[in-house]
Design an enzyme around this catalytic site. Structure first.
Site, PDB file in Angstrom:
ATOM      1  N   GLU A  70       0.822  -1.214   0.000  1.00 26.40           N
ATOM      2  CA  GLU A  70       0.000   0.000   0.000  1.00 26.40           C
ATOM      3  C   GLU A  70       0.856   1.265   0.000  1.00 26.40           C
ATOM      4  O   GLU A  70       0.637   2.170  -0.791  1.00 26.40           O
ATOM      5  CB  GLU A  70      -0.925   0.008   1.226  1.00 26.40           C
ATOM      6  N   ILE A  92      -0.642  -1.638   7.708  1.00 26.76           N
ATOM      7  CA  ILE A  92      -1.646  -1.370   8.749  1.00 26.76           C
ATOM      8  C   ILE A  92      -2.990  -1.263   8.047  1.00 26.76           C
ATOM      9  O   ILE A  92      -3.261  -0.288   7.344  1.00 26.76           O
ATOM     10  CB  ILE A  92      -1.366  -0.057   9.528  1.00 26.76           C
ATOM     11  N   ASP A  93      -3.813  -2.260   8.191  1.00 27.40           N
ATOM     12  CA  ASP A  93      -5.166  -2.151   7.662  1.00 27.40           C
ATOM     13  C   ASP A  93      -6.031  -1.686   8.824  1.00 27.40           C
ATOM     14  O   ASP A  93      -6.184  -2.385   9.826  1.00 27.40           O
ATOM     15  CB  ASP A  93      -5.669  -3.486   7.099  1.00 27.40           C
ATOM     16  N   ASP A 220      -6.105  -4.538   0.600  1.00 24.43           N
ATOM     17  CA  ASP A 220      -7.090  -4.682   1.677  1.00 24.43           C
ATOM     18  C   ASP A 220      -7.691  -6.093   1.680  1.00 24.43           C
ATOM     19  O   ASP A 220      -8.155  -6.564   2.716  1.00 24.43           O
ATOM     20  CB  ASP A 220      -8.258  -3.691   1.486  1.00 24.43           C
TER      21      ASP A 220
HETATM   22  O1  LIG Z   1      -6.458   1.472   6.766  1.00 23.15           O
HETATM   23  P1  LIG Z   1      -6.176   1.296   5.320  1.00 23.15           P
HETATM   24  O2  LIG Z   1      -5.040   0.384   5.032  1.00 23.15           O
HETATM   25  O3  LIG Z   1      -6.058   2.588   4.586  1.00 23.15           O
HETATM   26  O4  LIG Z   1      -7.410   0.493   4.654  1.00 23.15           O
HETATM   27  C1  LIG Z   1      -8.770   0.870   4.775  1.00 23.15           C
HETATM   28  C2  LIG Z   1      -9.319   1.243   3.440  1.00 23.15           C
HETATM   29  O5  LIG Z   1      -8.511   2.175   2.791  1.00 23.15           O
HETATM   30  C3  LIG Z   1     -10.696   1.834   3.616  1.00 23.15           C
HETATM   31  O6  LIG Z   1     -11.263   2.063   2.355  1.00 23.15           O
HETATM   32  C4  LIG Z   1     -11.616   0.871   4.334  1.00 23.15           C
HETATM   33  O7  LIG Z   1     -12.831   1.488   4.642  1.00 23.15           O
HETATM   34  C5  LIG Z   1     -11.013   0.244   5.530  1.00 23.15           C
HETATM   35  O8  LIG Z   1     -11.873  -0.803   5.914  1.00 23.15           O
HETATM   36  C6  LIG Z   1      -9.662  -0.273   5.171  1.00 23.15           C
HETATM   37  O9  LIG Z   1      -9.199  -1.043   6.130  1.00 23.15           O
HETATM   38 MG   LIG Z   2      -3.075   0.388   5.242  1.00 24.56          MG
END
Ligand SMILES: O=P(O)(O)O[C@H]1[C@H](O)[C@@H](O)[C@H](O)[C@@H](O)[C@@H]1O
Ligand SMILES: [Mg+2]
Length: 315
Positions: A70, A92-93, A220
């Site tokens: 990412e 980090i998700d 994701d």
């Molecule tokens: O936290 P990140 O890695 O940016 O991922 C999120 C995603 O970008 C969002 O669109 C979603 O709503 C989240 O559920 C993801 O975890």
């Molecule tokens: Mg992330």
């Protein structure tokens, strides 16, 4: 026969655990936040640090492997999935959760070869839950086998979803229109952990019957997609076909729109209502590329049913 990718999977589990430690430590300190595609698309130094750490460690062990990460993509690297062994990483998700210390934060590592996910590892590090799946060998949480819900009545279900990070009025309208229709099925409830990966693990665990999200990225869902299918769930697209949400650019939304001249999100919701009589659902709307309007790029919907079926129902 020895499993060709077992050592890579063991490495992924070990490095995800180590990444989780780094994330937990970082939660004790100030978190410097910057933004990416919008003012609510957050990133921290910890996201970048953890991704570098994972990639570095994998490169040392498996120098020929490739990466889609990412934060590397955010920094300008291409997001091309080839047939080569590729690690698809979300360090980090749930970055927004991390920033706010909301307790669902995951390290997500999918591994694809020949455009097929071979293993998925999601470490929900604040809960200390290690979700793993190896293709054809089942899905597990901390070593315990996972099985999706056997509920077949959508009216008895909890549906997980997220609101994403676009505040474009048309996108927000689409989100609420879908949500309204789903709530009014009616379902027992709608929830969201704040991380796509954990939501998918909740589907795999049978804690929620389905998960959908508008505007999602390959990192994701790469790991979570295998965890869901190995737990008996199914990923489906708008036409009820098996979806491969880790493959970018599989079907441009323009075609969906052009075909009927109407909004793909509401079309999808109609289908859900149709299929909800017998099945439960996860559907995704993957983003194709950075900086492209989500309403134009929504191109695929995936559906998770509680039971794996070879022949999906006709919609
Ligand atoms: O936290 P990140 O890695 O940016 O991922 C999120 C995603 O970008 C969002 O669109 C979603 O709503 C989240 O559920 C993801 O975890
Ligand atoms: Mg992330």
């Amino acid at each position: 026969m020895a499993d060709l990718w077992q050592s890579a999977m063991d490495h992924a589990v070990a490095i995800a655990r180590k990444a989780g430690e780094t994330i937990r430590e970082a939660l004790l300190n100030d978190r410097k936040v910057t933004t990416k595609s919008s003012s609510v698309d957050l990133v921290t130094q910890t996201d970048q640090k953890v991704e570098k750490m994972i990639i570095q460690s994998v490169k040392e062990r498996f120098p020929a492997h490739r990466f889609i990460g990412e934060e590397s993509v955010a920094a300008g690297e291409a997001s091309n999935l080839t047939t080569a062994p590729t690690w698809i990483i979300d360090p980090i998700d749930g970055t927004t959760n991390f920033v706010h210390a909301f307790p669902f934060v995951a390290v997500s590592i999918g591994f694809a070869v020949n455009s097929q996910v071979e293993f998925g590892v999601v470490y929900s590090c604040l809960e200390d839950k290690m979700y793993t799946a190896r293709r054809g060998k089942g899905a597990f949480c901390n070593g315990e086998p996972l099985q999706v819900s056997d509920q077949t009545d959508v009216k008895q279900s909890i549906i997980a979803t997220e609101f994403g990070s676009s505040r474009d009025p048309e996108v927000v309208e689409n989100i609420f229109s879908s949500l309204r229709k789903i709530l009014c099925i009616p379902v027992h409830g709608v929830r969201g952990a704040g991380t796509a990966a954990v939501n998918m693990c909740l589907v795999a665990s049978g804690s929620v019957e389905a998960y959908y999200e508008i505007g999602i990225h390959v990192w994701d869902v790469a790991a979570g997609s295998l965890i869901v299918t190995e737990a008996g769930g199914v990923l489906m697209d708008v036409e009820g076909k098996n979806a491969k949400p880790w493959l970018p650019n599989t079907r441009p939304v323009g075609r969906n729109r052009d075909a009927t001249g109407s909004n793909p999100v509401s079309q999808a919701t109609k289908q859900i209502v149709k299929i909800s009589k017998t099945t439960l659902i996860v559907f995704f709307f993957p983003r194709i590329a950075k900086g492209v309007d989500t309403t134009e790029t929504v191109h695929e919907i995936s559906v998770t049913l509680p039971r794996k079926t070879e022949n999906h129902p006709e919609f």
